[in-house]
Design a protein around this motif. Structure first.
Motif, PDB file in Angstrom:
ATOM      1  N   SER A   1       4.643   2.476  -6.295  1.00  0.00           N
ATOM      2  CA  SER A   1       4.825   3.905  -6.484  1.00  0.00           C
ATOM      3  C   SER A   1       3.504   4.525  -6.910  1.00  0.00           C
ATOM      4  O   SER A   1       2.552   3.803  -7.248  1.00  0.00           O
ATOM      5  CB  SER A   1       5.918   4.185  -7.516  1.00  0.00           C
ATOM      6  N   ARG A   2       3.485   5.857  -6.929  1.00  0.00           N
ATOM      7  CA  ARG A   2       2.199   6.532  -7.128  1.00  0.00           C
ATOM      8  C   ARG A   2       2.410   7.849  -7.843  1.00  0.00           C
ATOM      9  O   ARG A   2       3.381   8.568  -7.582  1.00  0.00           O
ATOM     10  CB  ARG A   2       1.553   6.748  -5.768  1.00  0.00           C
TER      11      ARG A   2
ATOM     12  N   ILE B   1      -1.323   4.193  -9.625  1.00  0.00           N
ATOM     13  CA  ILE B   1      -0.262   3.534  -8.886  1.00  0.00           C
ATOM     14  C   ILE B   1       0.366   2.455  -9.752  1.00  0.00           C
ATOM     15  O   ILE B   1      -0.232   1.989 -10.727  1.00  0.00           O
ATOM     16  CB  ILE B   1      -0.741   2.914  -7.555  1.00  0.00           C
TER      17      ILE B   1
ATOM     18  N   THR C   1       0.838  -1.191   0.000  1.00  0.00           N
ATOM     19  CA  THR C   1       0.000   0.000   0.000  1.00  0.00           C
ATOM     20  C   THR C   1       0.876   1.245   0.000  1.00  0.00           C
ATOM     21  O   THR C   1       2.061   1.195   0.374  1.00  0.00           O
ATOM     22  CB  THR C   1      -0.934   0.058   1.220  1.00  0.00           C
ATOM     23  N   ILE C   2       0.276   2.350  -0.432  1.00  0.00           N
ATOM     24  CA  ILE C   2       0.986   3.621  -0.448  1.00  0.00           C
ATOM     25  C   ILE C   2      -0.004   4.730  -0.131  1.00  0.00           C
ATOM     26  O   ILE C   2      -1.106   4.767  -0.678  1.00  0.00           O
ATOM     27  CB  ILE C   2       1.694   3.855  -1.800  1.00  0.00           C
TER      28      ILE C   2
ATOM     29  N   GLY D   1       3.044   9.174   0.207  1.00  0.00           N
ATOM     30  CA  GLY D   1       4.136   8.333  -0.250  1.00  0.00           C
ATOM     31  C   GLY D   1       4.647   7.305   0.751  1.00  0.00           C
ATOM     32  O   GLY D   1       5.617   6.589   0.463  1.00  0.00           O
ATOM     33  N   THR D   2       4.004   7.196   1.885  1.00  0.00           N
ATOM     34  CA  THR D   2       4.418   6.175   2.844  1.00  0.00           C
ATOM     35  C   THR D   2       3.974   4.803   2.342  1.00  0.00           C
ATOM     36  O   THR D   2       2.821   4.615   1.975  1.00  0.00           O
ATOM     37  CB  THR D   2       3.792   6.439   4.223  1.00  0.00           C
ATOM     38  N   THR D   3       4.901   3.864   2.347  1.00  0.00           N
ATOM     39  CA  THR D   3       4.621   2.542   1.796  1.00  0.00           C
ATOM     40  C   THR D   3       4.607   1.466   2.870  1.00  0.00           C
ATOM     41  O   THR D   3       5.210   1.612   3.942  1.00  0.00           O
ATOM     42  CB  THR D   3       5.664   2.168   0.733  1.00  0.00           C
TER      43      THR D   3
ATOM     44  N   TYR E   1       4.608  -3.028   2.916  1.00  0.00           N
ATOM     45  CA  TYR E   1       4.716  -4.234   2.094  1.00  0.00           C
ATOM     46  C   TYR E   1       4.459  -5.489   2.922  1.00  0.00           C
ATOM     47  O   TYR E   1       4.814  -5.560   4.098  1.00  0.00           O
ATOM     48  CB  TYR E   1       6.108  -4.350   1.484  1.00  0.00           C
TER      49      TYR E   1
END
Length: 122
Positions: free
Chosen positions: A70-71, A78, A50-51, A55-57, A59
């Protein structure tokens, strides 16, 4: 009407790479988090990555170091770069957007795409 459309799924050999895309279209004011989930045959849908809008990801442990999310906020899109693919990555990959806000005063709604199939052969 908001739609999420995934693309990029394919058949690839183990060790190969694929890049998935998901574009959100329609009357959209803003989107919060977006992400990828997958569902393998006979299994429950699971989180891949998720993002947030900032921009925080995040996994799943099974894909850390191999997949990159990425987005593009301007395009409500995305991407999921998948490297070193393994047969166990075989699944239908679904795009998710939550919340999608269509006007400044509306409540957010959770949307799902219809999925794109990724098959990794050994």
């Amino acid at each position: 009407q908001v739609q999420l459309v995934e693309s990029g799924g394919d058949l690839v050999q183990a060790g190969g790479s694929l890049r998935l895309s998901c574009a959100a279209s329609g009357s959209i004011f803003s989107i919060g988090a977006m992400g990828w989930y997958r569902q393998a045959p006979g299994k429950q849908r699971e989180l891949v990555a998720t993002i947030t809008r900032g921009g925080t990801t995040n996994y799943a442990d099974s894909v850390k170091g191999r997949f990159t999310i990425s987005r593009d906020n301007a395009k409500n899109t995305i991407f999921l770069q998948m490297d070193n693919l393994k047969p166990e990555d075989t699944a239908v990959y679904y795009c998710n957007a939550d919340p999608v806000i269509v006007t400044p005063t509306s409540l957010g709604i959770n949307y799902w795409g219809k999925g794109t199939l990724v098959t990794v052969s050994s």
